[in-house]
Design a protein around this motif. Structure first.
Motif, short mmCIF file in Angstrom:
data_model
loop_
_atom_site.label_atom_id
_atom_site.label_comp_id
_atom_site.label_asym_id
_atom_site.label_seq_id
_atom_site.Cartn_x
_atom_site.Cartn_y
_atom_site.Cartn_z
N HIS A 91 -33.40 82.05 -10.60
CA HIS A 91 -33.11 81.01 -9.62
C HIS A 91 -33.97 81.18 -8.37
O HIS A 91 -34.56 80.23 -7.86
CB HIS A 91 -31.63 81.08 -9.26
CG HIS A 91 -31.20 79.99 -8.32
ND1 HIS A 91 -31.09 78.68 -8.74
CD2 HIS A 91 -30.87 80.02 -7.02
CE1 HIS A 91 -30.72 77.94 -7.70
NE2 HIS A 91 -30.57 78.73 -6.65
N LYS A 92 -34.05 82.47 -7.90
CA LYS A 92 -34.87 82.77 -6.72
C LYS A 92 -36.33 82.41 -6.98
O LYS A 92 -37.01 81.82 -6.16
CB LYS A 92 -34.78 84.26 -6.38
CG LYS A 92 -33.65 84.59 -5.43
CD LYS A 92 -33.77 86.03 -4.95
CE LYS A 92 -32.53 86.44 -4.19
NZ LYS A 92 -32.27 87.87 -4.35
N ASP A 93 -36.75 82.81 -8.17
CA ASP A 93 -38.12 82.57 -8.60
C ASP A 93 -38.46 81.09 -8.54
O ASP A 93 -39.46 80.68 -7.93
CB ASP A 93 -38.24 83.05 -10.05
CG ASP A 93 -39.60 83.68 -10.27
OD1 ASP A 93 -40.06 84.39 -9.36
OD2 ASP A 93 -40.19 83.46 -11.34
N SER A 94 -37.56 80.27 -9.12
CA SER A 94 -37.85 78.83 -9.18
C SER A 94 -37.78 78.21 -7.80
O SER A 94 -38.47 77.23 -7.49
CB SER A 94 -36.91 78.13 -10.15
OG SER A 94 -35.63 78.06 -9.57
N SER A 95 -36.93 78.76 -6.89
CA SER A 95 -36.85 78.17 -5.56
C SER A 95 -38.02 78.60 -4.67
O SER A 95 -38.29 77.97 -3.65
CB SER A 95 -35.49 78.50 -4.91
OG SER A 95 -35.37 79.88 -4.75
N LEU A 96 -38.68 79.68 -5.09
CA LEU A 96 -39.86 80.11 -4.33
C LEU A 96 -41.10 79.26 -4.65
O LEU A 96 -41.96 79.05 -3.81
CB LEU A 96 -40.18 81.59 -4.58
CG LEU A 96 -39.29 82.60 -3.85
CD1 LEU A 96 -39.63 84.01 -4.27
CD2 LEU A 96 -39.43 82.43 -2.32
N LYS A 97 -41.11 78.78 -5.91
CA LYS A 97 -42.27 77.96 -6.32
C LYS A 97 -42.34 76.67 -5.52
O LYS A 97 -41.32 76.12 -5.16
CB LYS A 97 -42.16 77.65 -7.82
CG LYS A 97 -42.72 78.79 -8.67
CD LYS A 97 -42.57 78.48 -10.15
CE LYS A 97 -42.83 79.72 -10.96
NZ LYS A 97 -42.25 79.62 -12.30
N PRO A 98 -43.51 76.15 -5.29
CA PRO A 98 -43.65 74.94 -4.49
C PRO A 98 -43.13 73.70 -5.24
O PRO A 98 -43.07 73.68 -6.44
CB PRO A 98 -45.15 74.82 -4.28
CG PRO A 98 -45.79 75.62 -5.36
CD PRO A 98 -44.82 76.65 -5.79
#
Lengths: 241, 241
Positions: free
Chosen positions: B234-241
């Motif tokens: 989830h963190k990963d996907s929210s970090l992506k632009p």
């Protein structure tokens, strides 16, 4: 400004709620829907297996009901039931069964002036709170519900009959409702009748009612008069500045 | 712009629904509330008089239940009931009673590992769909509900126990829920436990559980791992632009 429900633009004159109130209302709706689901599950849980439902191998019934005025032999079959359920649903059955009256001792309750079909439907409702109504069945069940004081069924039949009211059946329904003390139906029928007073005196049922029960006809005229007075008062007050 | 619910002024950023949608929602709310009233009346109608309610002169019961492992003589009083109601509410009672097993012939059903109070409460629920719970009673009733497959009661107890979950009772609740196949409670307890993993291994119940049922401890670690993976994704996907 864009409506967050229908997504259309709206201006000052079409403004509804603010976002906060909308969200609160949505939550309320969700809560109400959850409550409905819970109540439906409770109804399903509390519904008893009807002794007429033959998917059960044994019904453990301890009393039978017989439609006593039915002519045909085939339809005079007894309807099995349970004293505990009858006593739970109807204060009349309760008194009959608890007081060791004939019915309790013999285990047979005779139900007069009813068809076998109506009796089955009546017993089924006592177990499941469900009935598939048409107009004649609603009349039959309302009579039974009044006789055995099953208020929930009576209200159900009255609502159904009110939904079927029209000018053609209004006078008959009014007389029927009076006979069986169905207040909701009386008021609804009176409202239909008094909306059509100009045509009333030509109707056959009206002429019969004047013969058979003139007090009911007086009630119709009184309701009409009171409606006229109210309408006049309303017009009067709306004319004032 | 003025909210037609709270009457406060609001601007573009706080805009909710338009008037039409608000009115529609209000009508829906009214309808839902009417449906709730109707369902409540149906529940009241379908609720059976409990054989334990002594305001009735006779209960017409045809079977008794006995708490068979209760020590004190006073509390070993039988609880009267009706075969038809027990069979309606529980497929286990239904099979027992319809198949002329010992219980049906003798008219006595022994219920093992239960206190008299819990048995009374259980029978009462079968008639009324109501129980006054505290935590020990919810445990007792959940066990009975699972044993006699009374799903509605099981769900009711689970919901109650979920509402009482906290870090202190989470491990015990998790083990209890596993023992009695209470999925809702298992998931809720796992969620509380995996939120507090840093404190877990110090707990006495944890040490006991490792001894007694290590597979359950594995389940806790698996749930924790899966939660970590999900959070990372989830963190990963929210970090992506």
């Amino acid at each position: 400004m864009r409506c967050i429900s229908c997504r259309e633009d709206y201006g000052r004159i079409d403004a509804g709620t603010c976002k906060e109130c909308y969200e609160e209302a949505s939550e309320t709706e969700e809560e109400l829907k959850r409550e409905i689901e819970e109540l439906k599950a409770k109804v399903a849980f509390l519904r008893c297996s009807s002794p007429l439902d033959h998917s059960h191998r044994r019904s453990f019934s301890d009393v039978i009901l017989v439609a006593s005025n039915d002519d045909s032999a085939a339809s005079a079959a007894p309807v099995p039931a349970h004293k505990s359920v009858l006593a739970s649903r109807s204060p009349v059955f309760k008194a009959m069964l608890e007081n060791e009256m004939e019915e309790s001792l013999s285990g047979t309750i005779k139900i007069s002036d009813v068809s076998y079909e109506a009796l089955r439907c009546f017993v089924n409702y006592l177990y499941t709170a469900e009935a598939c109504l048409d107009e004649p069945m609603a009349c039959d069940l309302l009579v039974l519900a009044e006789k055995y004081q099953v208020k929930h069924l009576k209200a159900y039949c009255e609502k159904f009959m009110v939904s079927k009211l029209n000018w053609d059946n209004s006078v008959i329904s009014f007389a029927f409702a009076h006979q069986h003390n169905a207040k909701l139906l009386i008021d609804a029928a009176l409202s239909v009748i008094t909306d059509n007073m100009d045509k009333l005196t030509k109707r056959e049922e009206y002429i019969e009612l004047v013969e058979k029960d003139p007090r009911l006809v007086v009630e119709i005229y009184e309701a009409y008069l009171s409606k006229q007075v109210n309408t006049a008062a309303h017009k009067d007050s709306s004319l004032k500045p």
